[in-house]
Scaffold this motif. Structure first.
Motif, PDB file in Angstrom:
ATOM      1  N   LEU A 240       0.957  -1.177   0.228  1.00 36.36           N
ATOM      2  CA  LEU A 240       0.010   0.207  -0.089  1.00 36.36           C
ATOM      3  C   LEU A 240       1.084   0.854   0.162  1.00 36.36           C
ATOM      4  O   LEU A 240       0.523   2.542  -0.989  1.00 36.36           O
ATOM      5  CB  LEU A 240      -0.873   0.032   0.918  1.00 36.36           C
ATOM      6  N   PHE A 241       1.762   1.366   1.180  1.00 35.69           N
ATOM      7  CA  PHE A 241       2.848   2.448   1.033  1.00 35.69           C
ATOM      8  C   PHE A 241       3.703   2.614  -0.295  1.00 35.69           C
ATOM      9  O   PHE A 241       3.882   4.142  -0.606  1.00 35.69           O
ATOM     10  CB  PHE A 241       3.869   2.376   2.332  1.00 35.69           C
ATOM     11  N   ILE A 242       4.122   1.812  -1.514  1.00 27.13           N
ATOM     12  CA  ILE A 242       4.546   1.856  -2.340  1.00 27.13           C
ATOM     13  C   ILE A 242       4.571   2.483  -3.596  1.00 27.13           C
ATOM     14  O   ILE A 242       4.314   3.099  -4.328  1.00 27.13           O
ATOM     15  CB  ILE A 242       5.712   0.134  -2.620  1.00 27.13           C
ATOM     16  N   ASN A 243       3.219   2.112  -2.944  1.00 21.18           N
ATOM     17  CA  ASN A 243       1.954   2.463  -4.658  1.00 21.18           C
ATOM     18  C   ASN A 243       1.595   3.925  -4.608  1.00 21.18           C
ATOM     19  O   ASN A 243       1.144   3.987  -5.313  1.00 21.18           O
ATOM     20  CB  ASN A 243       0.783   1.492  -4.432  1.00 21.18           C
ATOM     21  N   ILE A 244       1.331   4.520  -2.460  1.00 21.18           N
ATOM     22  CA  ILE A 244       0.888   5.668  -2.895  1.00 21.18           C
ATOM     23  C   ILE A 244       2.664   6.409  -3.771  1.00 21.18           C
ATOM     24  O   ILE A 244       2.301   7.454  -3.856  1.00 21.18           O
ATOM     25  CB  ILE A 244       0.274   6.340  -1.635  1.00 21.18           C
ATOM     26  N   ASP A 290     -10.123   3.887  -9.228  1.00 24.52           N
ATOM     27  CA  ASP A 290     -11.422   2.700 -10.420  1.00 24.52           C
ATOM     28  C   ASP A 290     -10.366   1.942 -10.661  1.00 24.52           C
ATOM     29  O   ASP A 290      -9.122   2.587 -11.085  1.00 24.52           O
ATOM     30  CB  ASP A 290     -12.163   3.467 -11.528  1.00 24.52           C
ATOM     31  N   LYS A 291     -10.156   0.342 -11.040  1.00 28.06           N
ATOM     32  CA  LYS A 291      -9.431  -0.035 -11.795  1.00 28.06           C
ATOM     33  C   LYS A 291      -9.544   0.234 -13.558  1.00 28.06           C
ATOM     34  O   LYS A 291      -9.794   0.169 -13.941  1.00 28.06           O
ATOM     35  CB  LYS A 291     -10.591  -1.501 -12.137  1.00 28.06           C
ATOM     36  N   TYR A 292      -7.696   0.580 -13.753  1.00 22.14           N
ATOM     37  CA  TYR A 292      -7.766   0.833 -14.843  1.00 22.14           C
ATOM     38  C   TYR A 292      -7.951   2.597 -15.248  1.00 22.14           C
ATOM     39  O   TYR A 292      -7.282   3.410 -16.510  1.00 22.14           O
ATOM     40  CB  TYR A 292      -7.813  -0.411 -16.198  1.00 22.14           C
ATOM     41  N   PHE A 293      -7.819   3.193 -14.602  1.00 25.07           N
ATOM     42  CA  PHE A 293      -8.924   4.934 -14.478  1.00 25.07           C
ATOM     43  C   PHE A 293      -7.221   5.312 -14.938  1.00 25.07           C
ATOM     44  O   PHE A 293      -6.266   5.257 -13.513  1.00 25.07           O
ATOM     45  CB  PHE A 293      -9.267   5.254 -13.429  1.00 25.07           C
ATOM     46  N   ARG A 294      -6.926   5.848 -16.098  1.00 27.41           N
ATOM     47  CA  ARG A 294      -5.795   6.685 -15.779  1.00 27.41           C
ATOM     48  C   ARG A 294      -6.772   8.256 -16.338  1.00 27.41           C
ATOM     49  O   ARG A 294      -6.736   7.726 -17.339  1.00 27.41           O
ATOM     50  CB  ARG A 294      -4.649   6.282 -17.033  1.00 27.41           C
ATOM     51  N   ALA A 309      -6.175   1.133  -6.727  1.00 23.76           N
ATOM     52  CA  ALA A 309      -7.103   0.527  -6.874  1.00 23.76           C
ATOM     53  C   ALA A 309      -6.978  -0.508  -6.369  1.00 23.76           C
ATOM     54  O   ALA A 309      -7.369  -1.224  -5.069  1.00 23.76           O
ATOM     55  CB  ALA A 309      -7.957  -0.466  -7.916  1.00 23.76           C
ATOM     56  N   THR A 310      -5.689  -1.598  -6.175  1.00 27.09           N
ATOM     57  CA  THR A 310      -4.950  -2.133  -4.868  1.00 27.09           C
ATOM     58  C   THR A 310      -4.740  -1.499  -3.912  1.00 27.09           C
ATOM     59  O   THR A 310      -5.175  -2.161  -2.648  1.00 27.09           O
ATOM     60  CB  THR A 310      -3.429  -2.304  -5.694  1.00 27.09           C
ATOM     61  N   VAL A 311      -4.635  -0.212  -4.152  1.00 32.52           N
ATOM     62  CA  VAL A 311      -4.213   0.363  -1.800  1.00 32.52           C
ATOM     63  C   VAL A 311      -5.949   0.630  -1.438  1.00 32.52           C
ATOM     64  O   VAL A 311      -5.297  -0.034  -0.238  1.00 32.52           O
ATOM     65  CB  VAL A 311      -3.671   2.159  -3.098  1.00 32.52           C
TER      66      VAL A 311
END
Length: 342
Positions: A240-244, A290-294, A309-311
């Motif tokens: 979670l931290f790495i993604n953020i 949302d998944k795949y949202f960019r 989305a994973t976070v």
């Protein structure tokens, strides 16, 4: 006949009133004809009345039984048809007017159809989104590979194109791994164990993991995390931290700043990750998980739209509260709140 939530009861009441009225009318005609001498019956009046009443009651009972039988048959037919529709992939069913004895079965069948419909929509969305995300790197790899295969490139061009192929291959691997991780998180196929660990040390490690990325952009990284121990899943917390942090570094310009802080109160631990990046508009803030949202402004930045989305899913699994504040040109701040376990 009237239908509705209590349709079968309305039919029975209507049938009962109709039969009772018909019986009363027939009995009055019989009395009038007998008194006027139009007909002569050599039977005691009490016997005639009893016989007539018996016939009326029998007719009414038979008619009510028929109505109930008809309603049961129609209900069963509706349920069978609904099962056939579901088995053929059609989940649009409505069993609102079945008889009361089949109501629970009908509600359960409708719930199953709704769950299958949502699962089917999720599957289709996943296939469409994943196919779309796969298409870009595959097309890129194919295009550059064809150019290299022609053998008309200089050494510098060939190296440049090979670097692109390697980069796009890494992107495919990352996309596949992230998708599988999110799928496992979303479908409960990940065993989540809890243990006590130093979350401050975990934060420091995550910052070091991304050190080459933030140093390359000359980003000032400030961390004030102290010492704090919590009971949770260290591996997922780390992810979670790495993604953020990765998002913070990715969308912070050269020479920018990222601040990481941890504050501990009596019942909560609050971790803040704040950047001086490009920020997000209202739509991006609304859809960022949302998944795949960019967002459009992030299209030129490497990513697959699965990080946040994973976070979000990890936060749900670990009972963490996650919030984000952002505005265009003023950066973004993510706040993760952990409630201490007793």
């Amino acid at each position: 006949m009237r239908k509705g939530k209590n349709g079968e009861y309305s039919e029975l009441v209507f049938a009962g009133i109709a039969c009772g009225a018909a019986s009363l009318f027939g009995f009055l005609l019989f009395v009038i004809f007998e008194k006027s001498g139009a007909i002569t019956v050599n039977m005691p009046s009490g016997t005639i009345f009893a016989a007539f009443l018996f016939v009326c009651v029998f007719a009414l009972a038979f008619f009510l039984f028929y109505l109930r039988f008809k309603k049961r048959r129609e209900s069963l037919k509706s349920i069978y048809e609904a099962v056939e529709k579901i088995s053929s992939g059609d989940y649009e069913i409505n069993l609102g007017d079945v008889s009361a004895e089949f109501k629970r079965a009908a509600q359960a069948l409708e719930a199953v159809a709704l769950a299958l419909k949502r699962a089917d929509e999720t599957k289709n969305d996943f296939i469409n989104d994943f196919s779309h995300e796969l298409k870009t790197p595959i097309v890129s790899i194919r295009g550059f590979a064809k150019l290299i295969a022609k053998g008309k490139l200089t050494k510098e061009e060939e190296k440049e194109y090979l670097d692109v192929i390697v980069s796009e291959s890494d992107r495919l691997i990352d996309l596949t791994a992230s998708t599988l991780m999110l799928d496992r998180l979303s479908n409960g196929r990940l065993d989540v164990s809890f243990a006590e660990f130093d979350v401050s040390e975990t934060l420091r490690k995550c910052i070091l993991v991304l050190q080459s990325a933030w140093e390359k952009k000359n980003i000032e990284m400030e961390a004030d995390v102290g010492d704090c121990r919590i009971i949770s899943n260290e591996e997922l917390i780390s992810q979670l931290f790495i993604n953020i942090l990765d998002n913070a570094v990715k969308f912070t310009p050269e020479g920018g700043r990222v601040e990481v802080s941890l504050t501990e109160s009596g019942k909560e631990v609050v971790i803040s990750i704040k950047d001086s990046g490009v920020g997000m508009d209202e739509e991006t803030c609304r859809r960022m998980f949302d998944k795949y949202f960019r967002a459009e402004k992030s299209r030129t930045t490497h990513g697959n739209g699965l990080g946040l989305a994973t976070v979000k899913r990890i936060a749900e699994l670990l009972d963490l509260k996650i919030e984000a504040e952002s505005s265009l040109g003023k950066g973004t701040e993510f706040t993760v709140t952990y409630k201490k376990r007793k």
